[in-house]
Design an enzyme around this catalytic site. Structure first.
Site, PDB file in Angstrom:
ATOM      1  CB  ALA A   1      -7.309  -7.382   6.512  1.00 51.76           C
TER       2      ALA A   1
ATOM      3  N   GLY B   1      -2.276  -7.636   5.261  1.00 45.24           N
ATOM      4  CA  GLY B   1      -2.166  -6.555   6.243  1.00 45.24           C
ATOM      5  C   GLY B   1      -1.075  -6.804   7.274  1.00 45.24           C
TER       6      GLY B   1
ATOM      7  CD  GLU C   1      -1.068  -4.141   3.114  1.00 46.18           C
ATOM      8  OE1 GLU C   1      -1.954  -4.744   3.750  1.00 46.18           O
ATOM      9  OE2 GLU C   1      -1.315  -3.459   2.115  1.00 46.18           O
TER      10      GLU C   1
ATOM     11  CD  GLU D   1      -3.062  -8.191   0.268  1.00 46.39           C
ATOM     12  OE1 GLU D   1      -2.191  -8.698  -0.468  1.00 46.39           O
ATOM     13  OE2 GLU D   1      -2.801  -7.553   1.301  1.00 46.39           O
TER      14      GLU D   1
END
Ligand code: CAA
Length: 257
Positions: A65, A110, A113, A133
């Site tokens: 992200a 992300g 993911e 993260e």
């Protein structure tokens, strides 16, 4: 369809290809990209595409992200960002046709993911996977705590999420995170999609639907769903054609009906 700024899309030989396209930021996933991936999937959901491939432009699949965007989020904004990312990734996970992640480079946070929402992950030789993260003082927000555990098991998933370490392609395969390494991963993904596209389209979609809907069921309930779907196949032209072609010793000409 056009007008996307963070992704590019094309349809080649009845296979949809979504390319994450912010290479200067290693395809970091911002709110706009989340929306655009969702729009592309919505537009294709009712189509008869044989498969969808996701890949990244440049040296990354997606390095997570967008940290620049997230750095100023309030707790509420962060929660909304996670929820909207999860909604889009769920669309990908539930997409009716097979989905393939062609992981060409970094698939972090992300990005990892996103790849895990595809049915099959193919890895390029230089790909690196991870959930880093914790290095940023946060946890995965686009489903990593759920899907990484299911892909690699609780122990390996916790180690990856607690250390934030990156794994190379070989280790990703040995963990079961990626299926295999392809020298040219996009070419490999297209070849896999083409192989799938030769089969009965109704059957391909039913395989995915049955596997997905019975995931949490006990075996008896899952077997009942399988038997119903097996029966349903026999109401299709694809079944008649597939079995007739076999008996006539010729290739089947499936229509997806
Ligand atoms: N967000 C925003 N920008 C990013 C980014 C990200 N996740 N990852 C890389 N970039 C940007 C860098 O800031 C840099 O921009 P500038 O050229 O403007 O400085 C550019 O992409 C190139 O990156 P690097 O110079 O860092 O490239 P590198 O090859 O030296 O390192 C890397 C590559 C190891 C992937 C490193 O960029 C990195 O660690 N990126 C962050 C990875 C990360 O922590 N991801 C998780 C994000 S949190 C998350 O995803 C939460 C969630 O689950 C929803």
């Amino acid at each position: 369809m056009s007008g996307f700024e963070t992704i590019s899309i094309e349809i080649l030989d009845n296979v949809g290809i979504i390319t994450l396209n912010r290479p200067k930021a290693l395809n970091a996933i911002n709110t706009q990209m989340v929306e655009e991936i969702g729009c592309a999937l919505d537009a294709w959901t009712a189509s008869s595409l044989a498969a969808v491939i996701l890949t990244g432009e440049g040296k990354a699949f997606a390095a997570g992200a967008d940290i620049s965007q997230m750095s100023t989020f309030s707790a509420t904004e962060a929660q909304q960002f996670a929820l909207s990312g999860q909604r889009t990734l769920r669309k990908l996970e539930h997409f009716p046709a097979p989905t393939i992640a062609a992981v060409n480079g970094f698939a972090l946070g992300g990005g990892c993911e996103l790849a895990m929402c595809c049915d099959i992950i193919l890895s390029g030789p230089k790909a690196k996977f991870g959930q880093p993260e914790v290095n940023l003082g946060v946890i995965p927000g686009f489903g990593g705590t759920q899907r990484l555990v299911r892909r690699v098991g609780r122990q390996a998933a916790l180690e990856l999420m607690m250390t934030g370490r990156m794994v190379r392609a070989e280790e990703a395969v040995s963990l079961g995170l990626a299926l295999r390494i392809e020298e040219d991963v996009l070419t490999g993904a297209k070849a896999l999609a083409a192989e799938i596209a030769k089969k009965g389209p109704v059957a391909i979609r039913l395989v995915k639907e049955v596997v997905d809907t019975t995931d949490r069921m006990d075996t008896d309930a899952g077997l009942a769903v399988e038997a119903s779907a097996f029966g349903l196949c026999f109401a299709t032209n694809d079944q008649t054609e597939g079995m007739t072609a076999f008996l006539e010793k010729r290739s089947a000409n499936f229509t997806g009906q």
